[in-house]
Design an enzyme around this catalytic site. Structure first.
Site, PDB file in Angstrom:
ATOM      1  N   HIS A   1       6.943  -7.473  -2.131  1.00 14.19           N
ATOM      2  CA  HIS A   1       6.709  -6.828  -0.833  1.00 14.19           C
ATOM      3  C   HIS A   1       7.586  -7.472   0.242  1.00 14.19           C
ATOM      4  O   HIS A   1       7.392  -7.232   1.433  1.00 14.19           O
ATOM      5  CB  HIS A   1       5.248  -7.008  -0.398  1.00 14.19           C
ATOM      6  CG  HIS A   1       4.245  -6.215  -1.186  1.00 14.19           C
ATOM      7  ND1 HIS A   1       4.463  -4.922  -1.590  1.00 14.19           N
ATOM      8  CD2 HIS A   1       2.987  -6.528  -1.602  1.00 14.19           C
ATOM      9  CE1 HIS A   1       3.388  -4.490  -2.234  1.00 14.19           C
ATOM     10  NE2 HIS A   1       2.487  -5.434  -2.264  1.00 14.19           N
TER      11      HIS A   1
ATOM     12  N   PHE B   1       4.329 -10.171  -9.672  1.00 16.31           N
ATOM     13  CA  PHE B   1       4.486 -10.033  -8.218  1.00 16.31           C
ATOM     14  C   PHE B   1       5.143 -11.319  -7.726  1.00 16.31           C
ATOM     15  O   PHE B   1       4.491 -12.370  -7.642  1.00 16.31           O
ATOM     16  CB  PHE B   1       3.075  -9.821  -7.649  1.00 16.31           C
ATOM     17  CG  PHE B   1       2.948  -9.658  -6.166  1.00 16.31           C
ATOM     18  CD1 PHE B   1       4.049  -9.541  -5.335  1.00 16.31           C
ATOM     19  CD2 PHE B   1       1.676  -9.583  -5.590  1.00 16.31           C
ATOM     20  CE1 PHE B   1       3.900  -9.376  -3.966  1.00 16.31           C
ATOM     21  CE2 PHE B   1       1.514  -9.425  -4.224  1.00 16.31           C
ATOM     22  CZ  PHE B   1       2.627  -9.327  -3.408  1.00 16.31           C
TER      23      PHE B   1
ATOM     24  N   THR C   1       3.195   1.044  -5.043  1.00 19.08           N
ATOM     25  CA  THR C   1       3.788   0.063  -5.962  1.00 19.08           C
ATOM     26  C   THR C   1       3.213   0.196  -7.376  1.00 19.08           C
ATOM     27  O   THR C   1       3.967   0.241  -8.364  1.00 19.08           O
ATOM     28  CB  THR C   1       3.457  -1.379  -5.488  1.00 19.08           C
ATOM     29  OG1 THR C   1       3.271  -1.398  -4.095  1.00 19.08           O
ATOM     30  CG2 THR C   1       4.494  -2.354  -5.938  1.00 19.08           C
TER      31      THR C   1
ATOM     32  N   PHE D   1      -7.721  -2.520   2.349  1.00 15.22           N
ATOM     33  CA  PHE D   1      -7.276  -3.570   1.425  1.00 15.22           C
ATOM     34  C   PHE D   1      -7.534  -4.967   2.008  1.00 15.22           C
ATOM     35  O   PHE D   1      -7.906  -5.890   1.279  1.00 15.22           O
ATOM     36  CB  PHE D   1      -5.786  -3.375   1.121  1.00 15.22           C
ATOM     37  CG  PHE D   1      -5.285  -4.218  -0.024  1.00 15.22           C
ATOM     38  CD1 PHE D   1      -5.875  -4.130  -1.286  1.00 15.22           C
ATOM     39  CD2 PHE D   1      -4.213  -5.088   0.131  1.00 15.22           C
ATOM     40  CE1 PHE D   1      -5.418  -4.905  -2.352  1.00 15.22           C
ATOM     41  CE2 PHE D   1      -3.747  -5.860  -0.928  1.00 15.22           C
ATOM     42  CZ  PHE D   1      -4.354  -5.767  -2.166  1.00 15.22           C
TER      43      PHE D   1
ATOM     44  N   SER E   1      -4.789   2.563   4.410  1.00 16.17           N
ATOM     45  CA  SER E   1      -4.958   1.922   3.104  1.00 16.17           C
ATOM     46  C   SER E   1      -5.017   0.393   3.249  1.00 16.17           C
ATOM     47  O   SER E   1      -5.843  -0.289   2.620  1.00 16.17           O
ATOM     48  CB  SER E   1      -3.805   2.339   2.188  1.00 16.17           C
ATOM     49  OG  SER E   1      -3.934   1.765   0.922  1.00 16.17           O
TER      50      SER E   1
ATOM     51  N   LYS F   1       0.792  -1.235   0.000  1.00 19.25           N
ATOM     52  CA  LYS F   1       0.000   0.000   0.000  1.00 19.25           C
ATOM     53  C   LYS F   1       0.828   1.291   0.000  1.00 19.25           C
ATOM     54  O   LYS F   1       0.396   2.329   0.490  1.00 19.25           O
ATOM     55  CB  LYS F   1      -1.008   0.038   1.170  1.00 19.25           C
ATOM     56  CG  LYS F   1      -1.818  -1.214   1.391  1.00 19.25           C
ATOM     57  CD  LYS F   1      -2.240  -1.946   0.145  1.00 19.25           C
ATOM     58  CE  LYS F   1      -3.309  -1.278  -0.679  1.00 19.25           C
ATOM     59  NZ  LYS F   1      -3.528  -2.062  -1.952  1.00 19.25           N
TER      60      LYS F   1
END
Ligand code: PPS
Length: 295
Positions: free
Chosen positions: A108, A81, A51, A142, A138, A48
């Site tokens: 991540h 990803f 990206t 999410f 955020s 968040k």
């Protein structure tokens, strides 16, 4: 192949001390031995933090501002990803196996879990960091819309979990500091979401310089327009609306939610803010990293 409808909200499991979504944790052995190409470009973030925004910027730079070329596929296909996996959709590793190399790769992972080939091959890396208060807000939304996450909890509990690092991908504090401490050893550009909001021209120029592209004011302007929050909300190839609803439900909360700095003020109570600030001071003590929570 399993179906997206089979996605379940499961409790996080620890991978070397980092809490991870079980689907992702299950592919970490493959991720660990992933072979990066020396010219692959890594886009690394705590979730968040911008990206998707920076990925679209980079795509536009490499495609010389050709929006049509950027629009051929969704962003998660153009920038796989690395550690992603979920029922009914190809994993990051599967996409990367088929991708023409060199390519762009999103992750991540905290710095200590990055496959070692990225360091060995001396790959360029762009890290994007965003202030913790806007990240936690955020992320709270999410968790609700992206159903690979554990069961959502009320805001106060979510905030506590965030401070404790008991959240998918673990501690924000360790993540931003871990990557910050590596930036001088590696070919790494460390960007801040707030700087991009404040002056996208300046930050895009910085990215171009890092990628050894000649200065081009017209291209920069084109990228600024194409990657504005408004444009990206409408861009079907960037807004994640093509992901099956069983995995991401935009009616709960859109992926492109607000795109601002300072939304935390609409969520933190005075007491939560005081508690967060005191804890933040302790967790960030000794670090030279500084974030802006408003611009
Ligand atoms: S993810 O799921 O971790 O990859 O998400 P990520 O892309 O890192 O972050 C999503 C947040 O970034 C906002 N966003 C933008 N902000 C400004 N401008 C542009 N172009 C833009 N694109 C995405 C997105 O809205 C999420 O933040 P919030 O605060 O939830 O709106």
């Amino acid at each position: 192949m399993s179906k997206a409808e089979e996605v379940e909200r499961l409790p996080l499991i620890s991978v070397k001390g980092v809490p991870m979504i079980p689907y992702f944790a299950n592919v970490m052995d493959e991720v660990d031995v992933f072979q990066a190409h020396p010219d692959d470009l890594l886009i690394s973030t705590y979730p968040k933090s911008g990206t998707t925004w920076v990925s679209e910027v980079i795509e536009m730079i490499y495609k010389d501002g050709d929006e049509k070329k950027c629009g051929v596929e969704p962003i998660y296909m153009r920038v796989p990803f690395l550690e992603f996996a979920a029922p009914g959709v190809p994993s990051g590793i599967e996409l990367l196996e088929k991708a023409p190399r060199p390519c762009f790769i999103k992750t991540h992972l905290p710095v200590q879990l990055l496959p070692k080939s990225f360091w060995e091959k001396n790959c360029k890396m762009i890290y994007v960091a965003r202030n913790a208060k806007d990240v936690v807000v955020s992320y709270y939304y999410f968790y609700q819309m992206a159903k690979v996450h554990p069961e959502p909890v009320p805001w106060n509990e979510f905030l506590e979990n965030f401070m404790a690092g008991d959240i998918s991908f673990g501690s924000w504090y360790d993540h931003v500091k871990g990557w910050w401490d590596k930036r001088k050893e590696q070919r790494m550009l460390y960007l801040f979401y707030e700087d991009l909001k404040e002056d996208p021209q300046r930050e895009i120029q910085k990215v171009m310089e890092f990628l050894e592209r000649p200065p081009d004011a017209r291209l920069v302007e084109k990228i600024v327009q194409h990657t504005s929050f408004k444009q990206m909300c409408q861009n079907e190839m960037a807004n994640y609306k093509s992901i099956p609803t069983a995995i991401m439900d935009h009616t709960i909360s859109p992926f492109m939610r607000k795109g601002i700095t300072g939304d935390w003020k609409n969520h933190f109570t005075v007491a939560q803010n005081e508690r967060f600030d005191a804890d933040y001071k302790k967790q960030m003590e000794g670090s030279t990293l500084h974030f802006r929570t408003e611009i």
